[in-house]
Scaffold this motif. Structure first.
Motif, short mmCIF file in Angstrom:
data_model
loop_
_atom_site.label_atom_id
_atom_site.label_comp_id
_atom_site.label_asym_id
_atom_site.label_seq_id
_atom_site.Cartn_x
_atom_site.Cartn_y
_atom_site.Cartn_z
N GLN A 249 7.99 -4.65 10.48
CA GLN A 249 8.80 -5.27 9.43
C GLN A 249 8.04 -6.40 8.75
N LEU A 250 7.47 -7.28 9.55
CA LEU A 250 6.78 -8.43 8.98
C LEU A 250 5.51 -8.01 8.25
N PRO A 349 -2.55 -1.76 -1.02
CA PRO A 349 -1.62 -1.15 -1.97
C PRO A 349 -2.20 0.13 -2.55
N THR A 350 -1.29 1.07 -2.78
CA THR A 350 -1.70 2.31 -3.43
C THR A 350 -1.79 2.07 -4.93
N THR A 351 -2.85 2.51 -5.51
CA THR A 351 -3.02 2.35 -6.95
C THR A 351 -2.06 3.27 -7.67
N ALA A 472 10.61 3.58 1.07
CA ALA A 472 10.04 2.81 2.18
C ALA A 472 10.08 3.57 3.49
N THR A 473 10.94 4.57 3.59
CA THR A 473 11.05 5.34 4.83
C THR A 473 10.56 6.78 4.66
N LEU A 520 6.08 0.75 3.79
CA LEU A 520 6.82 -0.35 3.18
C LEU A 520 5.90 -1.17 2.28
N SER A 521 4.70 -1.45 2.75
CA SER A 521 3.74 -2.19 1.92
C SER A 521 3.40 -1.42 0.66
#
Length: 801
Positions: A249-250, A349-351, A472-473, A520-521
């Motif tokens: 989560q964090l 991060p995905t571009t 996110a899931t 999630l990121s």
């Protein structure tokens, strides 16, 4: 394989196509067949140049685990379609999409035809977007952009993902088309019959100036349901280890534009362990304290706010004390510095494309969306070496706000608002089910003013939240692309509704399905890249102009949960009353409060049966606690006197001394209890006997003494004890009479014997004057009663000379 395209016209499906939906080659009985557990991989790919325009089509069949859902509830064949990139499509650019076909039927799908369509009209409203993505019935798929053959057959339980690029000329959109969300669809046909259709969206941009939508995102930081109000050290170690729940989560949200709603139980559970806390949990807490995210607290143990209110508690509960759970030896030396070997992972991060130049209207960007401030790190409360922390120090945190309440979605009743206001919660996060609104053509701000001076509420945008959670899931890249395309399109529609007006919305992650980690990121990074979305803090959302066409709508928690919660709260009140008999009441009241809060946690709502069992187990334990002070005297007891002291033994099974008052009440008038109630102090883990004076009144018979124990303030302790008594009140007088009679007879007989004996002695020494009638003259008489009649004279005194 030939890809056909036409820029002149985009014919829709033939009129007979709709009838084909009821003549699928897959038989209806296939719906009743369980999904195959085996995986049949299919691997093939190819690059086929199109006839005047090059169109790349790559098909890859990937094994898909059989779903656990009932096969009767699933479609035999499903199709999903989504753009490969979240970057808006511009005039002259090709449209790259991914089409996935899932075969959950029992038949193999032979190489068929994939057709990609563009919706005839732009999706200019939220309702139009929802109707396109989730149609109630199969409708026209739009204008045909491209037709392509499926490269390979798809076996039962197989999945094929096909990458298709639609040339810009076949898309047919130009700079004259307004920017916003556009619908796309894909169908799979076999032998001329349509097997399935899937729908998706992308965003079209044609050099307009766009007003970004402020979107505030809130993420709960919680743990699974607990039976006690403190997380065990072993569980903390698991949750904060690499890949653990709290770590994931964090990792996904730290230092991003996400407000964190944290359960204070997590913070207190780590701090209370002192030196015994797992190193990973100390490192996790340190990372949290250094995060730049805004943070507000949930209720302790994330106790359900509405469940407490509607179960007639009258207030929101909070921990009383943690002193009973602190082990002083864990704080014998300063807490070691958390190891620096557990750094925060750097998300990649995905571009997904960046906002094109000129897309954002900076002048129209919400004025109240400043960069997230960097809060002062919250250190672990410092105490002198060897001194345990106080309860306040265990819960202390540098929160951004403490007046925000987050009830369970769709459960808030009108009467709850008074409870929340009294608890200092001036702002609530509400689900859409708790609001009523008129037919709105435009999306309002999330902020709603609650009537009656109850502050404001921030209403969650349900479609945006649902898409955010799905992304996110997501377990596959295609699922993620589909969810992110929907999320992007919803925000774009809101932006295009009122191009010159800024709006601030709220999206939340839910407590039931907690995302985390890389996905999630990736989701948050992609969201941040959208040029028609601006980050907004929770304070910004609260400060936005209130929506005037949205009002609060009362809802309620289910009756079954309320009844169970009432029994739990009533038991806590009983324990509190019982505790007044103890020398240290906090030892049990504080522990009981933590247990109650844990069992009222929102996380239990997903499994009512397990929650009911946990509550019942807690009630059994607390019943044993309330029975720890008891009367051990059983009886029967015989009372044979008019005034006696009856011994009554009191037991104390607790580890501390207790003081109780003993009240004795007879069942009838045969016994009278003397004096008032008796107060007794019983030492820890011991017993004490008290004597109750009673007086027998009239009559004999059975009497039952009811022994009731009270706390010093008058609360009943446990259940009254009943002791049977056998009363024989006249035995004392009768026994005295018998004893006196026997005594008189004894002494009387002795006197009579003595008199008779002396008479016999006299008769033997002095015979009568007429001489004996029988026997010798000098002999004694045989009659013992004869008294001597003559007393011999004393011999003369002869003087000595």
């Amino acid at each position: 394989m030939v890809a056909e395209s036409s820029t002149a016209r985009r014919p829709a499906l033939p009129s007979a196509a709709s009838s084909r939906w009821s003549h699928l080659r897959v038989p209806v009985s296939a719906l009743l067949i369980g999904i195959l557990a085996g995986l049949l991989p299919l691997a093939s790919s190819g690059f086929v140049p199109g006839a005047p325009i090059a169109t790349a089509v790559a098909a890859t069949a990937t094994p898909t685990p059989a779903p656990t859902a009932d096969a009767t509830a699933a479609e035999p064949v499903t199709v999903t379609v989504a753009p490969v990139s979240l970057a808006p499509l511009r005039s002259g650019e090709d449209l790259a999409v991914t089409v996935r076909i899932t075969n959950d039927s029992s038949d193999t799908i032979t190489p068929g035809t994939i057709e990609v369509y563009l919706a005839e009209r732009a999706l200019t409203s939220r309702s139009a977007l929802t109707a396109w993505l989730h149609p109630t019935k199969v409708g026209k798929p739009g204008d045909l952009m491209l037709r392509s053959e499926l490269p390979a057959a798809i076996p039962p339980s197989g999945t094929a993902s096909v990458a298709i690029t639609v040339p810009a000329s076949d898309v047919g959109l130009t700079s004259g088309n307004a920017w916003g969300a556009r619908g796309i669809s894909a169908t799979i046909t076999e032998d001329g019959s349509v097997l399935a259709q899937g729908r998706g969206t992308f965003v079209w941009y044609s050099n307009e100036v766009v007003t970004p939508v402020g979107l505030s995102v809130v993420m709960p930081i919680t743990v699974p349901e607990q039976n006690t109000g403190l997380i065990p050290a072993k569980s903390l170690e698991t949750y904060t280890a690499p890949g653990g729940r709290l770590t994931r989560q964090l990792d996904g949200v730290i230092n991003r534009d996400v407000t964190l709603a944290i359960d204070p139980m997590i913070i207190a559970s780590i701090r209370i362990l002192g030196n015994a806390a797992p190193p990973s949990s100390l490192a996790w807490l340190k990372r949290l304290s250094e995060a730049r995210n805004d943070i507000f607290p949930l209720g302790y143990a994330d106790a359900d706010l509405t469940l407490q209110s509607q179960a007639a508690s009258g207030k929101l509960l909070a921990p009383i004390s943690f002193d009973q759970s602190i082990n002083a030896s864990d704080f014998a030396s300063p807490t070691p510095t958390p190891p620096a070997s557990i750094p925060a992972p750097t998300p990649t991060p995905t571009t997904t494309g960046s906002a094109p130049a000129g897309l954002v209207n900076t002048a129209a960007t919400p004025a109240a969306t400043p960069e997230t401030p960097t809060p002062t790190p919250t250190p672990t409360p410092t105490t002198a070496p060897g001194t345990p922390p106080t309860s306040e120090q265990l819960l202390a945190w540098n929160y951004t706000a403490t007046d925000v309440g987050w009830p369970a979605t769709g459960t808030v009743a009108a009467a709850d608002l008074d409870t929340f206001t009294a608890a200092g919660l001036s702002s609530l996060i509400l689900g859409g089910a708790n609001t009523a609104q008129s037919d709105l053509t435009e999306t309002p701000n999330a902020n709603v003013v609650l009537a009656g001076g109850h502050g404001n509420a921030l209403v969650t945008d349900e479609p945006i939240s649902a898409a955010l959670r799905a992304a996110a899931t997501a377990t596959t890249d295609t699922d993620w692309q589909v969810a992110m395309a929907e999320l992007s399109s919803h925000i774009a529609v809101v932006s295009a509704e009122r191009p010159a007006t800024a709006r601030t919305l709220l999206a939340t992650f839910d407590r039931d399905t907690v995302p985390g980690g890389a996905r999630l990121s990736e989701t948050l990074a992609a969201l941040a890249s959208l040029g028609w979305r601006a980050p907004a803090s929770l304070a910004t959302a609260r400060a936005a102009s209130p929506a005037t066409d949205v009002s609060f709508q009362s809802q309620a928690v289910s009756g079954i949960r309320i009844e169970k919660a009432r029994s739990l709260l009533e038991r806590e009140r009983e324990v509190t009353s019982f505790s007044t008999a103890l020398s240290t009441p906090l030892a049990i009241t504080a522990a009981q409060r933590l247990t109650t809060l844990a069992l009222l946690s929102t996380s239990w709502a997903r499994d009512t049966e397990a929650w009911s069992e946990a509550v019942d187990a807690s009630l059994v334990d607390s019943t044993a606690l309330l029975s720890s002070i008891s009367v051990s005297t059983k009886g029967p007891i015989n009372v044979v006197g008019s005034q006696v002291d009856i011994p009554i033994t009191l037991d104390n099974a607790l580890a501390q001394a207790v003081t109780v008052k003993v009240q004795v009440v007879p069942s009838n008038g045969r016994l009278i209890v003397s004096g008032d109630v008796i107060e007794a102090t019983i030492e820890a883990s011991s017993a004490r006997t008290v004597k109750v004076p009673v007086t027998a009144a009239v009559g004999n018979g059975a009497v039952t003494l009811r022994i009731t124990l009270f706390t010093p303030d008058g609360s009943i302790v446990g259940q009254p004890a009943h002791i049977p008594i056998n009363v024989r009140a006249d035995w004392e007088g009768l026994g005295s009479l018998i004893f006196a009679t026997l005594l008189v007879l004894f002494f009387g007989f002795g006197i009579w014997r003595n008199v008779q004996r002396r008479r016999r002695e006299r008769t033997a020494i002095l015979p009568t004057a007429d001489g004996p009638a029988d026997g010798p003259a000098d002999g004694p008489t045989d009659d013992p009663t004869d008294e001597p009649t003559d007393i011999p004279a004393e011999p003369p005194v002869v003087p000595r000379g």
